[in-house]
Design a protein around this motif. Structure first.
Motif, PDB file in Angstrom:
ATOM      1  N   LEU A   1       0.818  -1.205   0.000  1.00  0.00           N
ATOM      2  CA  LEU A   1       0.000   0.000   0.000  1.00  0.00           C
ATOM      3  C   LEU A   1       0.858   1.264   0.000  1.00  0.00           C
ATOM      4  O   LEU A   1       0.536   2.233  -0.684  1.00  0.00           O
ATOM      5  N   GLY A   2       1.963   1.247   0.734  1.00  0.00           N
ATOM      6  CA  GLY A   2       2.837   2.419   0.783  1.00  0.00           C
ATOM      7  C   GLY A   2       3.465   2.725  -0.562  1.00  0.00           C
ATOM      8  O   GLY A   2       3.498   3.883  -1.003  1.00  0.00           O
TER       9      GLY A   2
ATOM     10  N   THR B   1       2.323   1.788  -3.479  1.00  0.00           N
ATOM     11  CA  THR B   1       1.244   2.174  -4.386  1.00  0.00           C
ATOM     12  C   THR B   1       0.880   3.639  -4.178  1.00  0.00           C
ATOM     13  O   THR B   1       0.667   4.380  -5.143  1.00  0.00           O
ATOM     14  N   THR B   2       0.830   4.058  -2.918  1.00  0.00           N
ATOM     15  CA  THR B   2       0.502   5.451  -2.610  1.00  0.00           C
ATOM     16  C   THR B   2       1.549   6.389  -3.197  1.00  0.00           C
ATOM     17  O   THR B   2       1.213   7.406  -3.803  1.00  0.00           O
ATOM     18  N   SER B   3       2.819   6.058  -3.023  1.00  0.00           N
ATOM     19  CA  SER B   3       3.858   6.937  -3.549  1.00  0.00           C
ATOM     20  C   SER B   3       3.881   6.922  -5.079  1.00  0.00           C
ATOM     21  O   SER B   3       4.167   7.940  -5.713  1.00  0.00           O
TER      22      SER B   3
ATOM     23  N   LEU C   1       1.004   9.180  -6.378  1.00  0.00           N
ATOM     24  CA  LEU C   1       0.966  10.506  -5.780  1.00  0.00           C
ATOM     25  C   LEU C   1       0.670  11.590  -6.812  1.00  0.00           C
ATOM     26  O   LEU C   1      -0.130  12.487  -6.563  1.00  0.00           O
TER      27      LEU C   1
ATOM     28  N   SER D   1      -5.896   6.838  -9.725  1.00  0.00           N
ATOM     29  CA  SER D   1      -5.794   6.580  -8.278  1.00  0.00           C
ATOM     30  C   SER D   1      -7.060   5.934  -7.744  1.00  0.00           C
ATOM     31  O   SER D   1      -7.016   5.000  -6.945  1.00  0.00           O
TER      32      SER D   1
ATOM     33  N   PHE E   1      -7.101   2.209  -5.999  1.00  0.00           N
ATOM     34  CA  PHE E   1      -7.544   1.974  -4.627  1.00  0.00           C
ATOM     35  C   PHE E   1      -8.872   1.227  -4.570  1.00  0.00           C
ATOM     36  O   PHE E   1      -9.124   0.462  -3.636  1.00  0.00           O
TER      37      PHE E   1
END
Length: 100
Positions: A15-16, A18-20, A23, A30, A34
């Motif tokens: 998840l981290g 993927t978030t970065s 961004l 996005s 998600f």
């Protein structure tokens, strides 16, 4: 073999990153990423709750159905009984009765 917890752990770890990665991505990309992540977590959660062995799954569904039937019977007993229909004599005697 129970892979549900392993899959949840790997999804949470990714998840981290993927978030970065998302961004500065467009909002629709996005949202899709998600959304698919949430859908995957829901599928894994459902699979971990419902047993996967055939005999256990059948027993689980029978117990669930039996529980729902008991709940319906209990809620049916709590419901107020409908008033009895009025007879013709009661209708005439009522203050708003139209037969005179």
């Amino acid at each position: 073999m129970h892979t549900g917890r392993l899959l949840i752990t790997s999804i949470a770890a990714g998840l981290g990153s993927t978030t970065s990665a998302l961004l500065h991505a467009p909002w629709w990309l996005s949202t899709m990423a998600f959304g698919s992540l949430i859908l995957g977590l829901i599928v894994v959660a459902i699979q971990s709750v419902i047993p996967q062995e055939s005999a256990h799954r059948l027993a689980w569904w029978r117990d669930r159905r039996r529980h729902q039937q008991v709940c319906r019977q209990i809620s049916g007993q709590r419901a107020r009984p409908e008033p009895a229909p009025r007879t013709a004599d009661e209708t005439r005697a009522a203050p708003g009765g139209h037969d005179a």
